[in-house]
Scaffold this motif. Sequence first.
Motif, mmCIF file in Angstrom:
data_model
loop_
_atom_site.group_PDB
_atom_site.id
_atom_site.type_symbol
_atom_site.label_atom_id
_atom_site.label_comp_id
_atom_site.label_asym_id
_atom_site.label_seq_id
_atom_site.Cartn_x
_atom_site.Cartn_y
_atom_site.Cartn_z
ATOM 1 N N PHE A 1 15.981 -6.546 8.676
ATOM 2 C CA PHE A 1 15.189 -5.586 9.434
ATOM 3 C C PHE A 1 13.693 -5.824 9.201
ATOM 4 C CE2 PHE A 1 18.855 -2.838 10.169
ATOM 5 C CZ PHE A 1 19.667 -3.119 9.082
ATOM 6 N N TRP A 2 12.915 -5.468 10.205
ATOM 7 C CA TRP A 2 11.479 -5.326 10.044
ATOM 8 C C TRP A 2 11.096 -3.905 10.441
ATOM 9 C CZ3 TRP A 2 7.650 -8.081 7.884
ATOM 10 C CH2 TRP A 2 7.865 -9.443 7.614
ATOM 11 N N TYR A 3 10.282 -3.288 9.579
ATOM 12 C CA TYR A 3 9.751 -1.953 9.838
ATOM 13 C C TYR A 3 8.226 -2.031 9.907
ATOM 14 C CZ TYR A 3 14.291 0.009 8.566
ATOM 15 O OH TYR A 3 15.626 0.334 8.524
ATOM 16 N N VAL A 4 7.645 -1.090 10.651
ATOM 17 C CA VAL A 4 6.198 -0.984 10.721
ATOM 18 C C VAL A 4 5.799 0.424 10.256
ATOM 19 C CG1 VAL A 4 6.248 -0.290 13.169
ATOM 20 C CG2 VAL A 4 4.143 -1.205 12.184
ATOM 21 N N GLN A 5 4.712 0.468 9.503
ATOM 22 C CA GLN A 5 4.183 1.753 9.036
ATOM 23 C C GLN A 5 2.725 1.845 9.448
ATOM 24 O OE1 GLN A 5 3.930 2.363 4.748
ATOM 25 N NE2 GLN A 5 4.411 4.533 5.007
ATOM 26 N N TYR A 6 2.438 2.688 10.410
ATOM 27 C CA TYR A 6 1.057 2.923 10.823
ATOM 28 C C TYR A 6 0.399 3.869 9.817
ATOM 29 C CZ TYR A 6 2.608 0.731 15.113
ATOM 30 O OH TYR A 6 3.126 -0.159 16.012
ATOM 31 N N PRO A 7 -0.913 3.850 9.731
ATOM 32 C CA PRO A 7 -1.595 4.695 8.740
ATOM 33 C C PRO A 7 -1.152 6.151 8.790
ATOM 34 C CG PRO A 7 -3.146 3.181 9.764
ATOM 35 C CD PRO A 7 -1.849 3.024 10.506
ATOM 36 N N ASP B 1 -1.937 -3.030 16.666
ATOM 37 C CA ASP B 1 -0.895 -3.585 15.787
ATOM 38 C C ASP B 1 -1.296 -3.531 14.319
ATOM 39 O OD1 ASP B 1 -0.205 -6.104 18.262
ATOM 40 O OD2 ASP B 1 0.920 -4.259 17.852
ATOM 41 N N THR B 2 -2.510 -3.116 14.043
ATOM 42 C CA THR B 2 -2.950 -2.983 12.659
ATOM 43 C C THR B 2 -2.079 -1.969 11.931
ATOM 44 O OG1 THR B 2 -5.237 -3.596 13.139
ATOM 45 C CG2 THR B 2 -4.850 -2.248 11.178
ATOM 46 N N ALA B 3 -1.373 -2.421 10.912
ATOM 47 C CA ALA B 3 -0.398 -1.575 10.213
ATOM 48 C C ALA B 3 0.158 -2.357 9.030
ATOM 49 C CB ALA B 3 0.744 -1.178 11.156
ATOM 50 N N GLU B 4 1.036 -1.694 8.286
ATOM 51 C CA GLU B 4 1.786 -2.341 7.211
ATOM 52 C C GLU B 4 3.169 -2.677 7.743
ATOM 53 O OE1 GLU B 4 0.260 -2.213 3.986
ATOM 54 O OE2 GLU B 4 1.772 -3.445 2.995
ATOM 55 N N TYR B 5 3.638 -3.887 7.446
ATOM 56 C CA TYR B 5 4.935 -4.339 7.942
ATOM 57 C C TYR B 5 5.837 -4.654 6.754
ATOM 58 C CZ TYR B 5 2.748 -4.604 12.506
ATOM 59 O OH TYR B 5 2.103 -4.287 13.678
ATOM 60 N N ILE C 1 17.131 -3.427 0.246
ATOM 61 C CA ILE C 1 15.939 -3.727 -0.545
ATOM 62 C C ILE C 1 14.797 -4.006 0.412
ATOM 63 C CG2 ILE C 1 14.875 -5.309 -2.188
ATOM 64 C CD1 ILE C 1 17.572 -5.787 -3.380
ATOM 65 N N PHE C 2 13.634 -3.435 0.109
ATOM 66 C CA PHE C 2 12.448 -3.626 0.927
ATOM 67 C C PHE C 2 11.514 -4.635 0.252
ATOM 68 C CE2 PHE C 2 12.675 -0.352 4.196
ATOM 69 C CZ PHE C 2 13.721 0.430 3.728
ATOM 70 N N GLY C 3 10.859 -5.425 1.071
ATOM 71 C CA GLY C 3 9.802 -6.283 0.562
ATOM 72 C C GLY C 3 8.568 -5.462 0.224
ATOM 73 N N ALA C 4 7.586 -6.119 -0.371
ATOM 74 C CA ALA C 4 6.384 -5.428 -0.837
ATOM 75 C C ALA C 4 5.438 -5.060 0.291
ATOM 76 C CB ALA C 4 5.664 -6.293 -1.862
ATOM 77 N N GLY C 5 5.674 -5.595 1.479
ATOM 78 C CA GLY C 5 4.842 -5.248 2.620
ATOM 79 C C GLY C 5 3.749 -6.268 2.880
ATOM 80 N N THR C 6 3.393 -6.395 4.147
ATOM 81 C CA THR C 6 2.265 -7.230 4.572
ATOM 82 C C THR C 6 1.356 -6.373 5.436
ATOM 83 O OG1 THR C 6 3.555 -9.282 4.574
ATOM 84 C CG2 THR C 6 1.527 -9.240 5.884
ATOM 85 N N ARG C 7 0.112 -6.327 5.038
ATOM 86 C CA ARG C 7 -0.843 -5.530 5.820
ATOM 87 C C ARG C 7 -1.466 -6.433 6.884
ATOM 88 N NH1 ARG C 7 -3.084 -0.762 5.471
ATOM 89 N NH2 ARG C 7 -2.050 -0.391 3.460
ATOM 90 N N LEU C 8 -1.175 -6.130 8.124
ATOM 91 C CA LEU C 8 -1.762 -6.864 9.249
ATOM 92 C C LEU C 8 -3.021 -6.143 9.703
ATOM 93 C CD1 LEU C 8 -1.640 -9.059 11.465
ATOM 94 C CD2 LEU C 8 -0.252 -7.479 12.818
ATOM 95 N N PHE C 9 -4.115 -6.885 9.726
ATOM 96 C CA PHE C 9 -5.391 -6.314 10.135
ATOM 97 C C PHE C 9 -5.896 -7.106 11.340
ATOM 98 C CE2 PHE C 9 -9.151 -4.030 10.066
ATOM 99 C CZ PHE C 9 -10.263 -4.842 9.948
ATOM 100 N N VAL C 10 -5.949 -6.460 12.479
ATOM 101 C CA VAL C 10 -6.368 -7.124 13.700
ATOM 102 C C VAL C 10 -7.829 -6.779 13.973
ATOM 103 C CG1 VAL C 10 -5.941 -7.447 16.153
ATOM 104 C CG2 VAL C 10 -4.029 -6.969 14.608
ATOM 105 N N LYS C 11 -8.626 -7.834 14.088
ATOM 106 C CA LYS C 11 -10.064 -7.671 14.289
ATOM 107 C C LYS C 11 -10.447 -7.939 15.741
ATOM 108 C CE LYS C 11 -10.575 -10.824 11.137
ATOM 109 N NZ LYS C 11 -11.189 -11.803 10.187
ATOM 110 N N ALA C 12 -11.444 -7.206 16.205
ATOM 111 C CA ALA C 12 -11.926 -7.397 17.588
ATOM 112 C C ALA C 12 -12.744 -8.678 17.708
ATOM 113 C CB ALA C 12 -12.770 -6.193 18.001
#
Lengths: 115, 114
Positions: free
Chosen positions: A34-40, A85-89, A104-115
């Motif tokens: 699975f992949w989950y997304v967590q917005y702020p 799409d800026t969020a933690e995945y 079990i969940f991974g530690a997360g990857t923070r995706l930061f999308v810049k303009a």
Amino acid sequence: AQSVTQLDSQVPVFEEAPVELRCNYSSSVSVYLFWYVQYPNQGLQLLLKYLSGSTLVKGINGFEAEFNKSQTSFHLRKPSVHISDTAEYFCAVSERETGGFKTIFGAGTRLFVKA
Amino acid sequence: SAVISQKPSRDICQRGTSLTIQCQVDSQVTMMFWYRQQPGQSLTLIATANQGSEATYESGFVIDKFPISRPNLTFSTLTVSNMSPEDSSIYLCSVMSGSRYGYTFGSGTRLTVV
């Protein structure tokens, strides 16, 4: 799954660029992925899942992931990202054990999308 | 998939006090899960709550610190007792519609202990 490794803690990327978030796992049995997304300031939302069948899985918001059994990987991709799409995945792996499933969940990857 | 209502969404508490977090599910589910997400980290399972029996706690978590109630198939509470600043985290409840569908999560409770 004995472990889930998300290889990148942070991924900065420009808007409209492609992105890949990497996930590897170790397990001796068949797994669900699975992949989950967590917005702020929000809970987790399911993006996509691999249960069986086609190894290329499409999810919401234009994301897709490919299950590679030989490399025990389940990398998440999007061909063109948006600021939103800026969020933690989080990558997660479930495997059957006595009495049910263990996830079990991974530690997360923070995706930061810049303009 | 199920819809979960979790409250409070956030709270700031004094050390030594307790906070009870509630989760209401819009359908009956056998198991409910409580997770902790410490700042900058992933999710750690605290316990699994089955209706009609005591919760099953993961290693490192004890009932005296995190008592859980599960009075029916749609509701559960988690209490964080005798809080310290180290308990500052996001707490999430979750249900699973069979692992085929993954987890559904509540929106989380952001707890700050001062």
